[in-house]
Design a protein around this motif. Sequence first.
Motif, PDB file in Angstrom:
ATOM      1  N   ASP A   1       9.581  82.010  34.597  1.00  0.00           N
ATOM      2  CA  ASP A   1       9.261  80.799  35.356  1.00  0.00           C
ATOM      3  C   ASP A   1       9.584  81.055  36.825  1.00  0.00           C
ATOM      4  O   ASP A   1      10.739  81.326  37.157  1.00  0.00           O
ATOM      5  CB  ASP A   1      10.081  79.622  34.822  1.00  0.00           C
ATOM      6  N   ALA A   2       8.573  80.970  37.674  1.00  0.00           N
ATOM      7  CA  ALA A   2       8.748  81.135  39.113  1.00  0.00           C
ATOM      8  C   ALA A   2       9.470  82.445  39.443  1.00  0.00           C
ATOM      9  O   ALA A   2      10.363  82.478  40.286  1.00  0.00           O
ATOM     10  CB  ALA A   2       9.472  79.942  39.712  1.00  0.00           C
ATOM     11  N   GLY A   3       9.104  83.521  38.753  1.00  0.00           N
ATOM     12  CA  GLY A   3       9.644  84.827  39.064  1.00  0.00           C
ATOM     13  C   GLY A   3      11.020  85.121  38.506  1.00  0.00           C
ATOM     14  O   GLY A   3      11.624  86.135  38.853  1.00  0.00           O
ATOM     15  N   ARG A   4      11.536  84.250  37.618  1.00  0.00           N
ATOM     16  CA  ARG A   4      12.848  84.480  37.001  1.00  0.00           C
ATOM     17  C   ARG A   4      12.753  84.175  35.513  1.00  0.00           C
ATOM     18  O   ARG A   4      11.968  83.342  35.100  1.00  0.00           O
ATOM     19  CB  ARG A   4      13.900  83.546  37.610  1.00  0.00           C
ATOM     20  N   TRP A   5      13.609  84.836  34.745  1.00  0.00           N
ATOM     21  CA  TRP A   5      13.684  84.513  33.324  1.00  0.00           C
ATOM     22  C   TRP A   5      14.628  83.341  33.152  1.00  0.00           C
ATOM     23  O   TRP A   5      15.727  83.331  33.682  1.00  0.00           O
ATOM     24  CB  TRP A   5      14.190  85.710  32.504  1.00  0.00           C
ATOM     25  N   ARG A   6      14.185  82.336  32.444  1.00  0.00           N
ATOM     26  CA  ARG A   6      15.023  81.175  32.127  1.00  0.00           C
ATOM     27  C   ARG A   6      15.442  81.264  30.663  1.00  0.00           C
ATOM     28  O   ARG A   6      14.744  81.858  29.847  1.00  0.00           O
ATOM     29  CB  ARG A   6      14.260  79.884  32.349  1.00  0.00           C
ATOM     30  N   ALA A   7      16.551  80.627  30.368  1.00  0.00           N
ATOM     31  CA  ALA A   7      17.043  80.556  28.990  1.00  0.00           C
ATOM     32  C   ALA A   7      17.218  79.091  28.622  1.00  0.00           C
ATOM     33  O   ALA A   7      17.676  78.289  29.429  1.00  0.00           O
ATOM     34  CB  ALA A   7      18.375  81.296  28.864  1.00  0.00           C
ATOM     35  N   GLY A   8      16.835  78.762  27.415  1.00  0.00           N
ATOM     36  CA  GLY A   8      17.010  77.394  26.931  1.00  0.00           C
ATOM     37  C   GLY A   8      18.105  77.346  25.889  1.00  0.00           C
ATOM     38  O   GLY A   8      18.640  78.372  25.486  1.00  0.00           O
ATOM     39  N   GLU A   9      18.426  76.143  25.477  1.00  0.00           N
ATOM     40  CA  GLU A   9      19.432  75.985  24.428  1.00  0.00           C
ATOM     41  C   GLU A   9      19.049  74.813  23.542  1.00  0.00           C
ATOM     42  O   GLU A   9      18.359  73.887  23.970  1.00  0.00           O
ATOM     43  CB  GLU A   9      20.819  75.774  25.028  1.00  0.00           C
ATOM     44  N   ALA A  10      19.494  74.866  22.307  1.00  0.00           N
ATOM     45  CA  ALA A  10      19.248  73.778  21.365  1.00  0.00           C
ATOM     46  C   ALA A  10      20.190  72.615  21.691  1.00  0.00           C
ATOM     47  O   ALA A  10      21.354  72.832  22.025  1.00  0.00           O
ATOM     48  CB  ALA A  10      19.462  74.249  19.936  1.00  0.00           C
ATOM     49  N   ARG A  11      19.645  71.408  21.614  1.00  0.00           N
ATOM     50  CA  ARG A  11      20.433  70.197  21.885  1.00  0.00           C
ATOM     51  C   ARG A  11      20.065  69.119  20.876  1.00  0.00           C
ATOM     52  O   ARG A  11      19.046  69.216  20.201  1.00  0.00           O
ATOM     53  CB  ARG A  11      20.141  69.682  23.298  1.00  0.00           C
ATOM     54  N   ILE A  12      20.886  68.117  20.835  1.00  0.00           N
ATOM     55  CA  ILE A  12      20.620  66.958  19.984  1.00  0.00           C
ATOM     56  C   ILE A  12      20.204  65.789  20.872  1.00  0.00           C
ATOM     57  O   ILE A  12      20.839  65.541  21.900  1.00  0.00           O
ATOM     58  CB  ILE A  12      21.890  66.552  19.186  1.00  0.00           C
ATOM     59  N   ALA A  13      19.136  65.087  20.475  1.00  0.00           N
ATOM     60  CA  ALA A  13      18.746  63.844  21.148  1.00  0.00           C
ATOM     61  C   ALA A  13      18.990  62.714  20.155  1.00  0.00           C
ATOM     62  O   ALA A  13      18.421  62.703  19.064  1.00  0.00           O
ATOM     63  CB  ALA A  13      17.288  63.889  21.580  1.00  0.00           C
ATOM     64  N   ARG A  14      19.863  61.811  20.537  1.00  0.00           N
ATOM     65  CA  ARG A  14      20.231  60.707  19.640  1.00  0.00           C
ATOM     66  C   ARG A  14      19.405  59.451  19.859  1.00  0.00           C
ATOM     67  O   ARG A  14      19.448  58.529  19.053  1.00  0.00           O
ATOM     68  CB  ARG A  14      21.717  60.407  19.804  1.00  0.00           C
ATOM     69  N   ASP A  15      18.661  59.429  20.969  1.00  0.00           N
ATOM     70  CA  ASP A  15      17.854  58.248  21.277  1.00  0.00           C
ATOM     71  C   ASP A  15      16.743  58.647  22.247  1.00  0.00           C
ATOM     72  O   ASP A  15      16.745  59.764  22.778  1.00  0.00           O
ATOM     73  CB  ASP A  15      18.729  57.137  21.875  1.00  0.00           C
ATOM     74  N   PRO A  16      15.792  57.745  22.500  1.00  0.00           N
ATOM     75  CA  PRO A  16      14.670  58.095  23.388  1.00  0.00           C
ATOM     76  C   PRO A  16      15.119  58.505  24.794  1.00  0.00           C
ATOM     77  O   PRO A  16      14.497  59.386  25.407  1.00  0.00           O
ATOM     78  CB  PRO A  16      13.840  56.805  23.435  1.00  0.00           C
ATOM     79  N   GLY A  17      16.177  57.926  25.312  1.00  0.00           N
ATOM     80  CA  GLY A  17      16.658  58.291  26.644  1.00  0.00           C
ATOM     81  C   GLY A  17      17.125  59.734  26.698  1.00  0.00           C
ATOM     82  O   GLY A  17      16.821  60.460  27.656  1.00  0.00           O
ATOM     83  N   GLU A  18      17.870  60.175  25.677  1.00  0.00           N
ATOM     84  CA  GLU A  18      18.323  61.574  25.641  1.00  0.00           C
ATOM     85  C   GLU A  18      17.135  62.517  25.509  1.00  0.00           C
ATOM     86  O   GLU A  18      17.102  63.568  26.146  1.00  0.00           O
ATOM     87  CB  GLU A  18      19.296  61.801  24.480  1.00  0.00           C
ATOM     88  N   LEU A  19      16.153  62.135  24.709  1.00  0.00           N
ATOM     89  CA  LEU A  19      14.971  62.982  24.556  1.00  0.00           C
ATOM     90  C   LEU A  19      14.231  63.080  25.888  1.00  0.00           C
ATOM     91  O   LEU A  19      13.836  64.173  26.304  1.00  0.00           O
ATOM     92  CB  LEU A  19      14.049  62.438  23.467  1.00  0.00           C
ATOM     93  N   GLU A  20      14.066  61.997  26.586  1.00  0.00           N
ATOM     94  CA  GLU A  20      13.370  61.997  27.878  1.00  0.00           C
ATOM     95  C   GLU A  20      14.089  62.890  28.885  1.00  0.00           C
ATOM     96  O   GLU A  20      13.457  63.650  29.626  1.00  0.00           O
ATOM     97  CB  GLU A  20      13.242  60.572  28.415  1.00  0.00           C
ATOM     98  N   ARG A  21      15.418  62.828  28.916  1.00  0.00           N
ATOM     99  CA  ARG A  21      16.178  63.681  29.836  1.00  0.00           C
ATOM    100  C   ARG A  21      15.981  65.160  29.505  1.00  0.00           C
ATOM    101  O   ARG A  21      15.866  66.001  30.399  1.00  0.00           O
ATOM    102  CB  ARG A  21      17.663  63.312  29.806  1.00  0.00           C
ATOM    103  N   GLN A  22      15.932  65.481  28.224  1.00  0.00           N
ATOM    104  CA  GLN A  22      15.737  66.877  27.835  1.00  0.00           C
ATOM    105  C   GLN A  22      14.316  67.348  28.134  1.00  0.00           C
ATOM    106  O   GLN A  22      14.113  68.500  28.527  1.00  0.00           O
ATOM    107  CB  GLN A  22      16.089  67.061  26.359  1.00  0.00           C
ATOM    108  N   LEU A  23      13.333  66.454  28.008  1.00  0.00           N
ATOM    109  CA  LEU A  23      11.958  66.826  28.326  1.00  0.00           C
ATOM    110  C   LEU A  23      11.770  67.041  29.826  1.00  0.00           C
ATOM    111  O   LEU A  23      10.866  67.766  30.248  1.00  0.00           O
ATOM    112  CB  LEU A  23      10.988  65.743  27.842  1.00  0.00           C
ATOM    113  N   ALA A  24      12.627  66.444  30.632  1.00  0.00           N
ATOM    114  CA  ALA A  24      12.535  66.592  32.084  1.00  0.00           C
ATOM    115  C   ALA A  24      13.093  67.933  32.565  1.00  0.00           C
ATOM    116  O   ALA A  24      12.818  68.347  33.693  1.00  0.00           O
ATOM    117  CB  ALA A  24      13.262  65.437  32.772  1.00  0.00           C
ATOM    118  N   LEU A  25      13.879  68.611  31.727  1.00  0.00           N
ATOM    119  CA  LEU A  25      14.421  69.921  32.102  1.00  0.00           C
ATOM    120  C   LEU A  25      13.303  70.961  32.052  1.00  0.00           C
ATOM    121  O   LEU A  25      12.354  70.816  31.282  1.00  0.00           O
ATOM    122  CB  LEU A  25      15.548  70.324  31.141  1.00  0.00           C
TER     123      LEU A  25
END
Length: 169
Positions: free
Chosen positions: A136-160
């Motif tokens: 991504d943009a000339g660099r390797w990015r790493a992701g991680e597994a997370r838990i979304a307990r509600d729509p707000g947490e899911l939205e925040r994770q989708l914004a990353l």
Amino acid sequence: HVVHVASAKGRSLAGASRHAVADHAVGDPAAAPAEYARALERAAKEARADLLLPLGEVSLSCVYAFDLGSRLQVACPAADAYVAVTDKHALLARAAALGIAVPRGSLIEPGDRPAELPPGLDYPVVVKPRRSRWLDAGRWRAGEARIARDPGELERQLALPHAGLLVQE
């Protein structure tokens, strides 16, 4: 065999082995992949390497991303085989097609913002990257597994930043 080692700074543990004749500084493949690929190719040619053995996920990903296999002899699987096993979404689909039980879930592509969870899923859900590493943009990015307990947490994770996220039960 004459063994040369390539490492970020040219001072690696492998390079200190009595079996290695040199440790070539080629930079950090995660931070500067294009520069790493150029330096690795230059070091391999200077050493007259018969074979390149990329050992880490990011170094192997650089071999594919910058097509080093077309200019150097590289001991690695074909690019399509590598992609097939590093794409978790595709791997789970193949497993399911073979009758192997896999978690229910779906893929959310970058930029998608679903209004609700896919049918059959309820909170909490596991949200994990489609690939462990992505360019991504000339660099390797790493992701991680997370838990979304509600729509707000899911939205925040989708914004990353991501290259696709699996949302699973």
